[in-house]
Design an enzyme around this catalytic site. Structure first.
Site, mmCIF file in Angstrom:
data_model
loop_
_atom_site.group_PDB
_atom_site.id
_atom_site.type_symbol
_atom_site.label_atom_id
_atom_site.label_comp_id
_atom_site.label_asym_id
_atom_site.label_seq_id
_atom_site.Cartn_x
_atom_site.Cartn_y
_atom_site.Cartn_z
ATOM 1 C CD GLU A 173 60.444 30.652 30.459
ATOM 2 O OE1 GLU A 173 60.799 31.297 31.461
ATOM 3 O OE2 GLU A 173 59.581 31.080 29.666
ATOM 4 C CD GLU A 297 55.747 30.728 25.323
ATOM 5 O OE1 GLU A 297 56.151 31.875 25.617
ATOM 6 O OE2 GLU A 297 55.782 29.782 26.141
HETATM 7 O O1 G3I Z 1 45.913 38.079 37.387
HETATM 8 C C1 G3I Z 1 46.519 39.301 37.848
HETATM 9 C C2 G3I Z 1 45.447 40.327 38.158
HETATM 10 O O2 G3I Z 1 44.657 39.866 39.257
HETATM 11 C C3 G3I Z 1 46.107 41.665 38.503
HETATM 12 O O3 G3I Z 1 45.114 42.636 38.703
HETATM 13 C C4 G3I Z 1 47.001 42.074 37.325
HETATM 14 C C5 G3I Z 1 47.697 43.391 37.568
HETATM 15 O O4 G3I Z 1 48.731 43.193 38.492
HETATM 16 O O5 G3I Z 1 48.016 41.068 37.122
HETATM 17 C C6 G3I Z 1 47.424 39.834 36.738
HETATM 18 O O6 G3I Z 1 48.445 38.880 36.563
HETATM 19 C C7 G3I Z 1 49.209 39.094 35.363
HETATM 20 C C8 G3I Z 1 49.119 37.809 34.517
HETATM 21 O O7 G3I Z 1 49.950 37.928 33.355
HETATM 22 C C9 G3I Z 1 47.691 37.537 34.057
HETATM 23 O O8 G3I Z 1 47.253 38.583 33.252
HETATM 24 C C10 G3I Z 1 50.673 39.305 35.775
HETATM 25 O O9 G3I Z 1 50.767 40.561 36.447
HETATM 26 C C11 G3I Z 1 51.554 39.324 34.533
HETATM 27 O O10 G3I Z 1 52.921 39.363 34.923
HETATM 28 C C12 G3I Z 1 51.329 38.041 33.735
HETATM 29 O O11 G3I Z 1 52.115 38.147 32.567
HETATM 30 C C13 G3I Z 1 52.194 36.905 31.838
HETATM 31 C C14 G3I Z 1 53.656 36.444 31.896
HETATM 32 O O12 G3I Z 1 53.797 35.237 31.129
HETATM 33 C C15 G3I Z 1 54.076 36.171 33.323
HETATM 34 O O13 G3I Z 1 55.442 35.820 33.350
HETATM 35 C C16 G3I Z 1 51.814 37.169 30.388
HETATM 36 O O14 G3I Z 1 50.432 37.484 30.296
HETATM 37 C C17 G3I Z 1 52.098 35.936 29.538
HETATM 38 O O15 G3I Z 1 51.917 36.226 28.156
HETATM 39 C C18 G3I Z 1 53.542 35.483 29.732
HETATM 40 O O16 G3I Z 1 53.732 34.314 29.006
HETATM 41 C C19 G3I Z 1 55.035 33.701 29.153
HETATM 42 C C20 G3I Z 1 54.843 32.205 29.006
HETATM 43 O O17 G3I Z 1 53.914 31.753 29.964
HETATM 44 C C21 G3I Z 1 56.180 31.500 29.128
HETATM 45 N N1 G3I Z 1 57.116 32.017 28.122
HETATM 46 C C22 G3I Z 1 57.320 33.467 28.209
HETATM 47 C C23 G3I Z 1 55.987 34.181 28.046
HETATM 48 C C24 G3I Z 1 56.189 35.687 28.051
HETATM 49 O O18 G3I Z 1 56.686 36.110 29.313
#
Ligand code: G3I
Length: 391
Positions: A173, A297
């Protein structure tokens, strides 16, 4: 260089996949005999069997889903991507301390089940640990130090997974909707790139060069979303063309393809351009550089860009009606017809999840739930699955 390098890469990828495909569908029992939670019943065809002559079908997994959805995963998929477990914040939360245990367990599961592994993502403007861009005194780290930190991370990670991860999303990105490079001036804080702010665009080439030095056999991808936007696909094309002219080792482009059940009706919204034709233009444009293309994705959300949904209008398993399920199936069908038509340059299609019980699209703080994948919350195939496997 470009033509020679590219044809070599395409041949390698076809050989690699054909080998995996043949192994999967000839001579050995294709996984999927189990009739576990969502696994294919005996004799039923599976996605990985039906697509063995086209491209690997993959799924994003997390630290729980590769176990809880194992039957479905090993029956239908031949590739995995770790959703978060190989990102910078997951692998090097504190400087110099690499934490591979979770990712290693997933990679071990993959190799035990004949699953390819895509690494995601080495350099991204999101999900980085706080120390990375900091000088420790409240300011930004210097360009020299950040370059060293980036190179050390990539070298350590790519070396660690060498021979186990066949392809990496090296940079994720880096281009905005208008085709310009992502900078630190973007409006939303979570859209700003400290990589660009401190290193300028040099970080992109250096990331690819460092990854290639660590594993010359890995396929290195540039990964992005909204590739159906004409200006954005042109911006990505121009950036990649420059990189290839400088002999930077880029082998492919990842189209994230987070789609909706229909394009937006609002021509000011990016997903107004979310058509098969526009995405096909991106496939043709990028592959004209001699690059592989992968869908990295894929999911098809029920929510349409530009429409405001309040809590009362969030979809539930009750309001996800037969009609909506078949409209979603039709959407999957039309994109897969294009993917198959471009099997000569599309070398993988990965869904961003396995089943609707575990999708990032249902993890927003709004509490909105979505049903974007091929298998339902009970791991059962949906009409969307039928649309993808019946061709
Ligand atoms: O690990 C923490 C945990 O310790 C905490 O308790 C919890 C609640 O706050 O958050 C956890 O982190 C989360 C992480 O996923 C792991 O589960 C983040 O808040 C959350 O924002 C994060 O979301 C991920 C997102 O990328 C972040 O931008 C999604 O799972 C994931 O599917 C998404 O994937 C991205 C690709 O990497 C890039 N392309 C877009 C795609 C969708 O956004």
């Amino acid at each position: 260089m470009r033509a020679q390098c590219a044809s070599l890469v395409v041949v390698c990828s076809l050989v690699a996949w054909t080998t995996v495909g043949c192994t999967g569908s000839e001579g050995t029992e294709e996984p999927g005999g189990s009739s576990g939670a969502g696994g294919a019943g005996d004799g039923e065809s599976t996605l990985r069997q039906e697509y063995s002559a086209y491209f690997p079908i993959g799924a994003a997994v997390d630290s729980g889903s590769y176990g809880s959805h194992a039957d479905l995963l090993t029956a239908h998929f031949s590739s995995i991507t770790t959703e978060n477990e190989m990102k910078f914040e997951s692998l090097q939360r504190s400087e110099g301390r690499f934490t591979y245990a979770t990712a290693d367990q997933i990679v071990e599961f993959a190799s035990a089940n004949d699953l390819l592994v895509r690494g995601h993502a080495l350099v991204w403007h999101r999900q980085n640990p706080p120390w990375l861009f900091s000088d420790g005194q409240g300011g930004d780290v210097s360009a020299d130090v950040l370059l060293e930190r980036m190179q050390a991370h990539i070298s350590n990670v790519v070396t660690h997974f060498k021979g186990k991860v066949y392809a990496w999303d090296v940079v994720n990105e880096a281009i905005m909707n208008d085709g310009a490079l992502r900078t630190a001036e973007e409006e939303a804080a979570d859209q700003q790139s400290k990589w660009y702010a401190i290193l300028g665009d040099a970080y992109i080439a250096e990331a690819f060069r460092t990854a290639h030095e660590a594993d010359p056999d890995a396929k290195l991808f540039y990964n992005d979303y909204y590739n159906y936007l004409p200006e954005k696909q042109r911006g990505i094309y121009d950036m990649l063309s420059r990189l290839l002219d400088e002999d930077v080792p880029v082998h492919g482009v990842g189209l994230q393809c987070h789609l909706s059940i229909e394009p937006s009706a609002d021509d000011s919204h990016p997903s107004y351009y979310q058509t098969v034709e526009n995405l096909e233009s991106a496939v043709e444009l990028y592959s004209s550089l001699g690059l592989e293309v992968q869908v990295t994705e894929l999911d098809v959300s029920l929510y349409v860009g530009g429409v405001i949904y309040d809590e009362a209008s969030f979809y539930t398993s009750v309001t996800f009606t037969e009609d909506l399920q078949h409209r979603q199936a039709d959407r999957y069908r039309e994109f897969f017809e294009m993917f198959r038509a471009h099997r000569d340059v599309i070398t993988g299609v990965t869904f961003w999840g396995i089943a609707d019980d575990n999708t990032w699209l249902s993890e927003f703080s709004s509490g909105r739930t979505d049903f974007p994948l091929l298998f339902d919350t009970d791991y059962q195939p949906k009409p969307a699955y039928d649309a993808v496997i019946d061709f």
